[in-house]
Design a protein around this motif. Structure first.
Motif: not given
Length: 420
Positions: A177-189, A262-277
């Motif tokens: 909602e804050r950025h729109g477009g595509l939001v991508s999260v790099q999960p905590f490994h 013309g759409l924004p792209v924002r990335c964030a680290l997953g921290g404790r919220s999104v993880s993966m192995r």
């Protein structure tokens, strides 16, 4: 008996030569000091560049903010090929979300295990994707089919080895909602077995070179495929996965497609919220996974951050080699001709580099102490796999992943049939 040059009676070194060793010429000491100073400045600059790229990384909100988009408008799309072992954790985490989603669509990408049965038992809607047509990679084709089967206005793409915390969806909605477009999260490994620790430098380099987590966006938009959220309208406006149908780095190219629209792209680290192995299937799976992605990903990174990351890892190579030569010279007396810089410089540089690597890896995953304290070990693994990635990507022009041979730059961008 004839005495050798520079030796006294009995072939012993002369007092003059011993004195020269104990009291080097002042000019030699000056050169050594200047060499140490230059090396120290270069190594410090490389460390400073890495610190700048990760000075204030963007993290996924913890779900404390207000959102207006209902979670019931979210369709989760999971492309899955032979994921019977990983799907139960993901599906359980989705059932445990504080706010339930509309549906979970698992797209079976020609699996030959119990992926379909596991997905249905976990409450997911299962769609079996037909074989990818010419010009499509398997994952892009599976995502495309998943979107067609989904009903939600918001699309959340998740890899099958991803796990969400109960408040993760709220944070994803807040960021979208804050950025729109595509939001991508790099999960905590989640790093479990010893061989998985060898991914340390790959994780660090992809984070640094992408510069995707800085507060100020870089010139080249970047995205990470394990967790993506977007609205259906923006997805279609960017061309969807059809726009990246033949790309091995579909996530990176999808970010570029959003940017072109013309759409924004924002990335964030997953921290404790999104993880993966990432690679629980063994060392071969880990090597194939990084081989598939890394050389191509390096060429897609923005020049400035890529150079800074390259200098950082080059400094780590220099420190590893310099320390090794200093130890060899101190213990055996050999290698003096190859050694540059004082042993004290290399020892201090080792400590500082290990401390910075520890700081970086703590943000990215559950890496053990030896990955940073004995950093030449994962560094050597990085070198070997990166060389393999360059050879497969630039020379052979094909990579292997999950039993498929993916041709790079082919006229039709095709995937070959699974290998027995």
């Amino acid at each position: 008996m004839v005495a050798t040059r520079g030796a006294g009676p009995g072939g012993r070194p002369s007092r003059r030569r011993n004195a020269a060793r104990r009291h080097p010429h002042p000019a030699e000491g000056l050169v050594t000091d200047l060499t140490d100073l230059v090396l120290a400045v270069v190594l410090a600059a490389a460390a400073a560049g890495a610190a700048f790229l990760l000075r204030d990384p963007r993290r996924l909100p913890t779900g404390a903010g207000a959102v207006t988009s209902p979670s019931s408008s979210v369709s989760v799309v999971v492309p899955a090929r032979n994921e019977e072992a990983t799907l139960p954790l993901l599906l359980a985490s989705l059932r445990g979300l504080a706010h339930p989603v509309l549906e979970v669509v698992v797209v079976d990408d020609d699996s030959d295990d119990a992926t379909t049965a596991v997905a249905r038992a976990g409450g997911a809607l299962v769609v079996r994707a037909p074989a990818p047509p010419p010009g499509w990679t398997g994952k892009a084709w599976a995502c495309h089919h998943g979107v067609r089967a989904a009903a939600g206005d918001l699309l959340l793409f998740l890899d099958a080895d991803t796990v969400l915390a109960p408040d993760a969806l709220h944070g994803l909605l807040e960021m979208h909602e804050r950025h729109g477009g595509l939001v991508s999260v790099q999960p905590f490994h989640r790093v479990v077995r010893p061989y998985e620790q060898l991914s340390a430098y790959f994780n660090a380099m992809s984070t640094l070179a992408s510069a995707a987590f800085t507060r100020r966006p870089v010139a080249a938009p970047m995205a990470f495929g394990p967790c993506l959220i977007t609205s259906r309208d923006d997805y279609e406006r960017a061309g969807g996965h059809a726009a990246v149908r033949g790309e091995i780095l579909d996530d990176v190219r999808l970010a570029a497609a959003y940017d072109r629209a013309g759409l924004p792209v924002r990335c964030a680290l997953g921290g404790r919220s999104v993880s993966m192995r990432s690679y629980p299937g063994g060392l071969r799976q880990l090597a194939d996974g990084w081989t598939k992605n890394f050389a191509s990903g390096a060429s897609a990174a923005a020049p400035g951050p890529a150079v800074a990351a390259g200098l950082w890892i080059s400094a780590h190579h220099a420190i590893a080699v310099g320390t090794l030569l200093a130890v060899v010279e101190a213990s055996t007396g050999a290698g003096a001709a190859l050694s540059v810089g004082s042993p004290v410089l290399w020892f201090v540089a080792w400590i500082c580099s290990a401390a910075q690597l520890r700081s970086i890896l703590r943000r990215l995953g559950t890496f053990r102490w030896w990955t940073w304290a004995l950093f030449p070990v994962p560094l050597l693994a990085f070198d070997l796999v990166f060389a393999r990635s360059v050879a497969r990507t630039l020379v052979r022009r094909s990579v292997s992943w999950r039993g498929r041979e993916v041709r790079l730059g082919a006229a039709d961008g095709r995937e070959e049939a699974p290998r027995c």
